[in-house]
Write an enzyme that holds these catalytic residues in place. Structure first.
Site, PDB file in Angstrom:
ATOM      1  N   GLY A  43       0.775  -1.243   0.000  1.00 19.59           N
ATOM      2  CA  GLY A  43       0.000   0.000   0.000  1.00 19.59           C
ATOM      3  C   GLY A  43       0.801   1.286   0.000  1.00 19.59           C
ATOM      4  O   GLY A  43       0.407   2.262  -0.618  1.00 19.59           O
ATOM      5  N   GLU A  98       4.013   4.439   5.766  1.00 19.36           N
ATOM      6  CA  GLU A  98       2.817   3.595   5.724  1.00 19.36           C
ATOM      7  C   GLU A  98       1.700   4.314   4.979  1.00 19.36           C
ATOM      8  O   GLU A  98       1.679   5.544   4.917  1.00 19.36           O
ATOM      9  CB  GLU A  98       2.430   3.270   7.183  1.00 19.36           C
ATOM     10  CG  GLU A  98       1.202   2.430   7.402  1.00 19.36           C
ATOM     11  CD  GLU A  98       1.214   1.059   6.751  1.00 19.36           C
ATOM     12  OE1 GLU A  98       1.398   0.988   5.533  1.00 19.36           O
ATOM     13  OE2 GLU A  98       0.987   0.055   7.459  1.00 19.36           O
ATOM     14  N   ASP A 102      -4.895   2.409  10.971  1.00 18.19           N
ATOM     15  CA  ASP A 102      -6.279   2.090  11.279  1.00 18.19           C
ATOM     16  C   ASP A 102      -6.340   1.677  12.759  1.00 18.19           C
ATOM     17  O   ASP A 102      -6.383   2.529  13.633  1.00 18.19           O
ATOM     18  CB  ASP A 102      -6.691   0.975  10.300  1.00 18.19           C
ATOM     19  CG  ASP A 102      -8.148   0.616  10.359  1.00 18.19           C
ATOM     20  OD1 ASP A 102      -8.977   1.528  10.450  1.00 18.19           O
ATOM     21  OD2 ASP A 102      -8.461  -0.584  10.294  1.00 18.19           O
ATOM     22  N   LEU A 107       1.688  -0.725  12.991  1.00 19.55           N
ATOM     23  CA  LEU A 107       2.776   0.189  13.318  1.00 19.55           C
ATOM     24  C   LEU A 107       3.263   0.027  14.747  1.00 19.55           C
ATOM     25  O   LEU A 107       4.441   0.261  15.027  1.00 19.55           O
ATOM     26  CB  LEU A 107       2.357   1.628  13.031  1.00 19.55           C
ATOM     27  CG  LEU A 107       2.401   1.936  11.538  1.00 19.55           C
ATOM     28  CD1 LEU A 107       1.824   3.301  11.250  1.00 19.55           C
ATOM     29  CD2 LEU A 107       3.836   1.855  11.017  1.00 19.55           C
TER      30      LEU A 107
END
Ligand code: IMP
Ligand code: MG
Length: 174
Positions: A43, A98, A102, A107
């Site tokens: 991503g 990143e 969420d 992380l």
């Protein structure tokens, strides 16, 4: 294949302008010191490339693939490294790049892991953050946009592996 409707949240021009700002800020904060960008695949790849181009300090790049998600939209909270870094990070300034934070599990795990590997400094830069969804606290140094609890795609972010190539950030209307 079902076709979802996608509402544009941040256009390509807006995102690129915001990344320029982040790049300037990070460069200023680093005061000439080198940094290793750790791009979290898949991503963050679009974001990491764009950000790297805007940094004026010496930049090194490495890539890691972690998964905590299946093909759905919920985090499992159980993070696993599927592709590790190519090189040790001991003594280095590490900037984790990143796409989105969420629940915070990914992380939280990675910053712990990089501390354990002896990084001199571990910083976090995320394009997007959904604070309403946080389950664990993560100290984030740089955020592109704080967004509400919506599922977003584009600029690298996927829904069941689709839509990564959209040049903008959009919200999926389920
Ligand atoms: P966390 O561990 O729950 O913070 O999850 C972070 C990861 O979940 C990100 O790297 C994304 O891959 C994925 N993710 C979370 N929210 C979204 C979203 O809205 N769209 C696409 N992927 C998401
Ligand atoms: Mg993902």
């Amino acid at each position: 294949m079902a076709k979802e409707k996608i509402e544009v949240m941040y256009s390509e021009e807006e995102v690129n302008a915001r990344i320029r700002e982040l790049g300037a800020q990070i460069s200023a904060d680093l005061k000439g010191e080198p940094v290793k960008l750790v791009c979290i695949l898949k991503g963050a790849s679009f974001f990491a490339c764009e950000l790297a181009k805007r940094l004026t300090v010496p930049v090194y790049m490495d890539f890691m693939y972690v998964s905590s998600y299946g093909n759905g939209t919920e985090s499992s909270g159980n993070v696993r490294i599927t592709k590790d870094l190519d090189a040790p990070i001991e003594g280095e300034n590490v900037l984790i790049v990143e796409d989105i934070i969420d629940s915070g599990h990914t992380l939280h795990y990675l910053s712990q892991e990089f501390q354990n590997r002896g990084a001199a400094k571990v910083m976090i830069c995320t394009l997007l953050s959904k604070p309403d969804r946080r389950e664990v606290d993560v100290p984030v140094d740089y955020v592109g946009y704080v967004i509400p609890d919506r599922f977003v795609v584009g600029y690298g972010l996927d829904y069941a592996q689709r839509y990564r190539n959209l040049p903008y950030v959009g919200a999926v209307e389920f």
